[in-house]
Design a protein around this motif. Structure first.
Motif, short mmCIF file in Angstrom:
data_model
loop_
_atom_site.label_atom_id
_atom_site.label_comp_id
_atom_site.label_asym_id
_atom_site.label_seq_id
_atom_site.Cartn_x
_atom_site.Cartn_y
_atom_site.Cartn_z
N GLY A 294 0.83 -1.20 0.00
CA GLY A 294 0.00 0.00 0.00
C GLY A 294 0.86 1.25 0.00
N PRO A 295 0.29 2.40 -0.29
CA PRO A 295 1.06 3.66 -0.39
C PRO A 295 1.81 3.97 0.90
N GLY A 296 3.11 4.14 0.77
CA GLY A 296 3.92 4.58 1.90
C GLY A 296 4.23 3.52 2.93
N LEU A 297 3.69 2.33 2.79
CA LEU A 297 3.91 1.28 3.79
C LEU A 297 4.79 0.20 3.19
N LYS A 298 5.84 -0.18 3.93
CA LYS A 298 6.77 -1.17 3.42
C LYS A 298 6.78 -2.41 4.30
N VAL A 299 7.21 -3.53 3.72
CA VAL A 299 7.44 -4.75 4.49
C VAL A 299 8.86 -4.65 5.05
N PRO A 300 9.02 -4.47 6.35
CA PRO A 300 10.36 -4.26 6.92
C PRO A 300 11.06 -5.57 7.22
N MET A 301 12.37 -5.49 7.37
CA MET A 301 13.18 -6.65 7.77
C MET A 301 13.59 -6.50 9.23
N LEU A 302 13.49 -7.59 9.97
CA LEU A 302 14.07 -7.68 11.31
C LEU A 302 15.26 -8.63 11.21
N ALA A 303 16.46 -8.06 11.14
CA ALA A 303 17.69 -8.87 11.06
C ALA A 303 18.23 -9.06 12.48
N VAL A 304 18.52 -10.30 12.83
CA VAL A 304 18.97 -10.62 14.19
C VAL A 304 20.21 -11.50 14.12
N GLY A 305 21.23 -11.15 14.88
CA GLY A 305 22.43 -11.98 14.89
C GLY A 305 23.60 -11.28 15.54
N ASP A 306 24.70 -12.00 15.66
CA ASP A 306 25.90 -11.49 16.31
C ASP A 306 27.08 -11.67 15.37
N PHE A 307 27.59 -10.57 14.84
CA PHE A 307 28.69 -10.64 13.89
C PHE A 307 30.02 -11.01 14.56
N PHE A 308 30.03 -11.05 15.90
CA PHE A 308 31.21 -11.52 16.61
C PHE A 308 31.17 -13.04 16.81
N GLN A 309 30.06 -13.67 16.48
CA GLN A 309 29.83 -15.04 16.91
C GLN A 309 29.85 -16.05 15.76
N LEU A 310 28.95 -15.93 14.79
CA LEU A 310 28.83 -16.93 13.74
C LEU A 310 29.09 -16.30 12.37
N PRO A 311 30.27 -16.52 11.77
CA PRO A 311 30.56 -15.95 10.46
C PRO A 311 29.94 -16.78 9.35
N PRO A 312 29.83 -16.23 8.16
CA PRO A 312 29.30 -17.01 7.04
C PRO A 312 30.27 -18.09 6.61
N VAL A 313 29.75 -19.17 6.05
CA VAL A 313 30.59 -20.26 5.55
C VAL A 313 31.08 -19.90 4.15
N THR A 314 32.40 -19.96 3.97
CA THR A 314 32.98 -19.61 2.67
C THR A 314 33.97 -20.70 2.27
N PRO A 315 33.56 -21.70 1.50
CA PRO A 315 34.48 -22.74 1.03
C PRO A 315 35.61 -22.13 0.21
N SER A 316 36.78 -22.73 0.31
CA SER A 316 37.96 -22.19 -0.40
C SER A 316 37.72 -22.15 -1.90
N SER A 317 36.92 -23.08 -2.42
CA SER A 317 36.67 -23.13 -3.86
C SER A 317 35.88 -21.91 -4.34
N GLN A 318 35.16 -21.24 -3.44
CA GLN A 318 34.33 -20.10 -3.82
C GLN A 318 35.04 -18.76 -3.60
N ARG A 319 36.18 -18.79 -2.92
CA ARG A 319 36.85 -17.54 -2.58
C ARG A 319 37.29 -16.73 -3.81
N PRO A 320 37.89 -17.34 -4.82
CA PRO A 320 38.32 -16.54 -5.98
C PRO A 320 37.18 -15.73 -6.59
N GLU A 321 36.02 -16.36 -6.76
CA GLU A 321 34.88 -15.66 -7.34
C GLU A 321 34.38 -14.54 -6.44
N LEU A 322 34.39 -14.79 -5.12
CA LEU A 322 33.95 -13.76 -4.18
C LEU A 322 34.94 -12.61 -4.10
N GLU A 323 36.22 -12.93 -4.11
CA GLU A 323 37.25 -11.88 -4.04
C GLU A 323 37.23 -11.01 -5.29
#
Length: 310
Positions: A157-186
């Motif tokens: 509807g006009p002016g109303l958005k679906v918001p995100m509630l993001a929850v987590g601890d960036f000191f605690q659980l990092p994303p999984v990044t296999p070595s095979s995917q690093r070149p493409e990500l870098e």
């Protein structure tokens, strides 16, 4: 990532309604403030170390939003286990994202099936992304672009958005990044190493309202242990001293009934035998143990009398 890199936290008003009976006052006020932000269509990020009540906050925020808006909240997480823990779905399933670096980076957003063509009253009151620290930067970009498409189309509807509630601890659980995917990500994100969602440009564009839970909820009876874990969480040389403190106090915690974990069976057997001999409840001539497959009997001094079982 250092503590100073976290976004500035929001001031929590003390005048908000309190309808989370039994919770600490500060957590109650944060829950109410988060609900107010989400009702206004603002994206919200909630952080905090282990045991500070992030899961409790998610349960209460989604419950209160459902009561006030008569709309459910979409519960998602980057991994299947994390999604199961909150009774939700993976981000891939909900947002229609195919796994893989090239699919994330080349993602062409479309309105999720659960949101397409539905009346505003049936749209989610918010989309929860739990354990957001495990959402790698490329995956978060795909999630954010999909939600941005939904909101740009004004599906709510006009002016109303679906918001995100993001929850987590960036000191605690990092994303999984296999070595095979690093070149493409870098290649896609030069100069980065951990590929955290909070480093993404899409994260900045979402202009999150940020909160941090700081008071222990799960370890409220042992503030020293909680503080030591927090020192380790933030890193640095102080973390070494905190680990030493934990080790020095481990004996006291074990005597209070805490579980022990050993690497090999012989250590488990040795500990169990020692505890049988020291068990203050071992009163009388024998102690009997029953299971589905075994019946054993020990004397009070630990001697195995199983051969004399009647």
């Amino acid at each position: 990532m250092t503590r100073s890199q976290l976004p500035q936290l929001n001031h929590v008003s003390t005048e908000l309604e309190r309808n989370t009976a039994g919770l600490p006052d500060r957590l109650t006020l944060i829950i109410e403030s988060v609900v107010a932000d989400l009702e206004a269509g603002r994206h919200v990020f909630v952080s905090g170390s282990a045991g500070t009540g992030k899961s409790v906050l998610v349960r209460n925020v989604t419950r209160i939003l459902a009561e006030r808006t008569r709309r459910t909240c979409a519960l998602t997480a980057p991994t299947g286990i994390a999604a199961k823990n909150i009774g939700g779905r993976t981000c891939h399933s909900y947002f229609g994202i195919t796994q893989g670096v090239s699919n994330y980076i080349g993602h062409r957003p479309k309105v999720p099936r659960d949101m397409e063509g539905v009346a505003p009253s049936k749209l989610p009151a918010c989309v929860v992304v739990d354990e957001v620290s495990m959402a790698r930067r490329d995956l978060f970009d795909a999630i954010a672009s999909t939600l941005r498409l939904v909101n740009d189309k004004r599906w709510a509807g006009p002016g109303l958005k679906v918001p995100m509630l993001a929850v987590g601890d960036f000191f605690q659980l990092p994303p999984v990044t296999p070595s095979s995917q690093r070149p493409e990500l870098e290649e896609a994100y030069p100069g980065t190493h951990d590929f955290l969602a909070c480093d993404a440009q899409s994260w900045e564009r979402m202009d999150f309202r940020c909160y941090e839970l700081t008071d222990p909820l799960r370890q409220s009876g042992d503030r020293g242990y909680f503080d030591a874990l927090n020192v380790v969480r933030h890193g640095g040389t102080d973390g070494i001293e905190a680990l030493r403190w934990i080790v020095e106090h481990a004996r006291n915690w074990a005597l209070s009934g805490a579980s022990r974990i050993y690497g090999v069976n012989r250590e488990v057997d040795a500990y169990n035998e020692r505890m049988l001999r020291e068990d203050p409840l071992a009163i009388g001539d024998t102690i009997e143990f029953h299971s589905h497959t075994h019946r054993v009997r020990y004397s009070a001094d630990g001697e195995d009398l199983s051969r004399n079982w009647d």
